[in-house]
Scaffold this motif. Structure first.
Motif: not given
Length: 194
Positions: A162-178
């Motif tokens: 769950g840690r790397r997937s959270l990092k993926a989510c955080e990066w995508l969120l910072s690039n305007d993904y919802t």
């Protein structure tokens, strides 16, 4: 599996800086194991307290985890905890990311929902098995492959714990993904359902 909202309250504020690092390390390990979904930002802030969201099969199981927290062991924090009757828990460290348990994800798949799931683990990990239909994009490749991710609806991300997937989510969120959803406990939790 149920969620429990645990409020850490000041007990000995003077000791907080001494044990803060050990407390954060403990929560980070629990997050890797899929037992903590997030922690509030005020654990050592001016308000002197904060929220930690635990997952467990019973209140006794969760209380046993809380009692091992260095903050609690050394009397830095007192606590109150409550059963939280929800199937989703927010990742409280960063807005815009939700978490789902592996069991709830499995239930939705079995109910016939067509979900978009991304596995961000390494090749050798995916070779050992993944969630049926998951799209494999390694975390390290996300920056140059993110255009393959259509930003529509819910987007589920999974890794080992769950840690790397959270990092993926955080990066995508910072690039305007919802619509970003992290699978709590990752494939470790998924395999326990088998």
């Amino acid at each position: 599996m149920a969620y429990y909202a645990v409020w850490m309250k000041p007990a000995n504020q003077e000791l907080a800086p001494v044990y803060l690092e050990a407390h954060i390390e403990y929560l980070s390990q629990l997050r890797l194991e899929g037992k903590v979904s997030g922690n509030g930002r005020l654990l050592n802030g001016p308000a002197g307290g904060g929220l930690v969201i635990y997952r467990g099969n019973s209140s006794d199981e969760v209380q046993a985890l809380i009692e091992k927290d260095p903050f609690v062991v050394h009397g830095v924090r007192a606590y109150e905890f409550y059963h939280w009757d929800v199937r989703w828990a927010p990742h409280t460290g960063l807005g815009g990311i939700r978490e789902i348990t592996a069991a709830h994800l499995q239930e939705r798949i079995e109910n016939g929902e067509k979900l978009t799931i991304f596995d961000v683990r390494e090749d050798h990990e995916v070779a050992e098995g993944t969630i049926p239909g998951a799209i494999h994009i390694r975390l390290g490749d996300l920056e140059h492959r993110h255009t393959e991710i259509q930003p529509a609806g819910e987007l589920f991300f999974v890794c080992r714990g769950g840690r790397r997937s959270l990092k993926a989510c955080e990066w995508l969120l910072s690039n305007d993904y919802t619509g970003l959803v992290n699978v709590a406990g990752g494939m470790t939790a998924w395999k326990e359902l088998r």
